[in-house]
Design a protein around this motif. Structure first.
Motif, PDB file in Angstrom:
ATOM      1  N   VAL A 187     -20.007  31.402  -1.779  1.00  0.00           N
ATOM      2  CA  VAL A 187     -20.341  32.812  -1.945  1.00  0.00           C
ATOM      3  C   VAL A 187     -21.659  32.898  -2.707  1.00  0.00           C
ATOM      4  CG1 VAL A 187     -19.599  35.028  -2.887  1.00  0.00           C
ATOM      5  CG2 VAL A 187     -17.891  33.413  -1.990  1.00  0.00           C
TER       6      VAL A 187
ATOM      7  N   PHE B  94     -17.934  33.293   4.810  1.00  0.00           N
ATOM      8  CA  PHE B  94     -18.269  32.542   3.592  1.00  0.00           C
ATOM      9  C   PHE B  94     -18.169  31.038   3.865  1.00  0.00           C
ATOM     10  CE2 PHE B  94     -16.554  36.489   1.422  1.00  0.00           C
ATOM     11  CZ  PHE B  94     -17.797  36.960   1.046  1.00  0.00           C
TER      12      PHE B  94
ATOM     13  N   GLY C  35     -13.692  42.349   0.820  1.00  0.00           N
ATOM     14  CA  GLY C  35     -15.010  41.722   0.934  1.00  0.00           C
ATOM     15  C   GLY C  35     -15.235  40.892   2.170  1.00  0.00           C
ATOM     16  N   HIS C  36     -14.384  39.874   2.402  1.00  0.00           N
ATOM     17  CA  HIS C  36     -14.655  39.012   3.564  1.00  0.00           C
ATOM     18  C   HIS C  36     -14.483  39.793   4.868  1.00  0.00           C
ATOM     19  CE1 HIS C  36     -10.644  37.689   5.167  1.00  0.00           C
ATOM     20  NE2 HIS C  36     -11.340  37.022   6.069  1.00  0.00           N
TER      21      HIS C  36
ATOM     22  N   GLY D 282     -14.159  37.932  -0.885  1.00  0.00           N
ATOM     23  CA  GLY D 282     -15.318  38.736  -1.242  1.00  0.00           C
ATOM     24  C   GLY D 282     -15.050  39.747  -2.326  1.00  0.00           C
TER      25      GLY D 282
END
Length: 273
Positions: free
Chosen positions: A248, A11, A75-76, A214
């Motif tokens: 993002v 990101f 997420g990340h 994320g």
């Protein structure tokens, strides 16, 4: 045994602006204990391990560890692991589309030019927070409870408690207490229309502030879209108060909410383990 070891900036809006992720390749022979010990040693918010898939539909499989525990999804780590898998020579079965297997199931990841995005999994817990939780959040964030515009559960792996403040400036001004009693708190405030970003996010773990997140942005996007607060596509800022410039990219295609971002491999080496 020597294994490839990558550190990926996820990101990012340029080198060293996003959230770092450690990725270990060819990790099938590592035990859970070894994975957890290494994740504690790297001390990144997450360390992931690339494994052979067990589902025939998946291109690869990952396990995700914080310094203290394993997550079914995050997420990340999803985007960073996808970048590492491609960097290591992985070729998806379907061009431009990867299928990642993790403890939460199969997660679609798409590649658009050089940007990766994952389809946010459904939240496993939603709805407003209990009143006592709202009071605790206000105390931990060092604000008056009346400053909280809206709140909700946003559980999709990490157990996020979502809090909306009046605007992005209020989010940037937060000076929360250092001890947050083991909770994960995601705070969002909308920006004025016409700027680069739709809103500012801050993600607070039990004792740290996450640079760019994320899973949190996925849960926030689903929540804000349900309430008509944001358009189908927009950009989110995160990390500004801890020296990062995370970005993002969110897109709702009517079936999935896609959480995307740019990634840079910063370290490519070998791990003796």
């Amino acid at each position: 045994m020597m294994r490839r070891f990558l550190e990926v900036d996820v990101f990012s809006s340029g080198r060293l602006t996003g959230n770092p992720l450690a990725v270990v390749a060819d990790a099938d022979e590592l035990t859970t204990e070894q994975m957890q010990r290494l994740a504690a040693w790297t001390n990144f918010s997450e360390t992931t391990y690339l494994l052979a898939p067990t589902d025939p539909e998946a291109d690869y499989r990952i396990r995700i560890f914080t310094p203290r525990q394993e997550y079914p999804f995050a997420g990340h780590p999803t985007i960073g692991s996808a970048r590492a898998w491609l960097e290591l020579g992985g070729v998806p079965r379907t061009p431009g589309r990867l299928i990642q297997e993790c403890a939460a199931g199969l997660v679609p990841v798409r590649l658009e030019e050089d940007r990766l995005a994952f389809a946010t999994p459904p939240r496993t817990r939603t709805g407003p927070l209990p009143d006592d939780d709202v009071a605790r959040m206000a105390t931990m964030l060092a604000i008056d409870p009346a400053e909280i515009v809206a709140h909700a559960w946003g559980v999709n792996g990490p157990e996020w408690r979502l809090v909306q403040l009046r605007d992005a400036d209020a989010v940037r001004a937060l000076r929360p207490s250092a001890d947050r009693a083991g909770l994960h708190i995601g705070v969002v405030g909308l920006e004025a229309p016409g700027g680069e970003c739709a809103y500012e996010v801050r993600g607070f773990g039990p004792t740290y502030e996450d640079p760019v997140t994320g899973s949190l942005n996925g849960a926030l996007a689903q929540w804000l879209r349900e309430r008509g607060e944001v358009p189908e596509s927009y950009v989110v800022a995160q990390g500004s108060q801890i020296g990062r410039r995370g970005r993002v990219h969110v897109h709702d295609d009517g079936e999935h909410v896609w959480i995307g971002g740019d990634t840079i491999v910063v370290v490519d080496g070998r791990l003796a383990m």
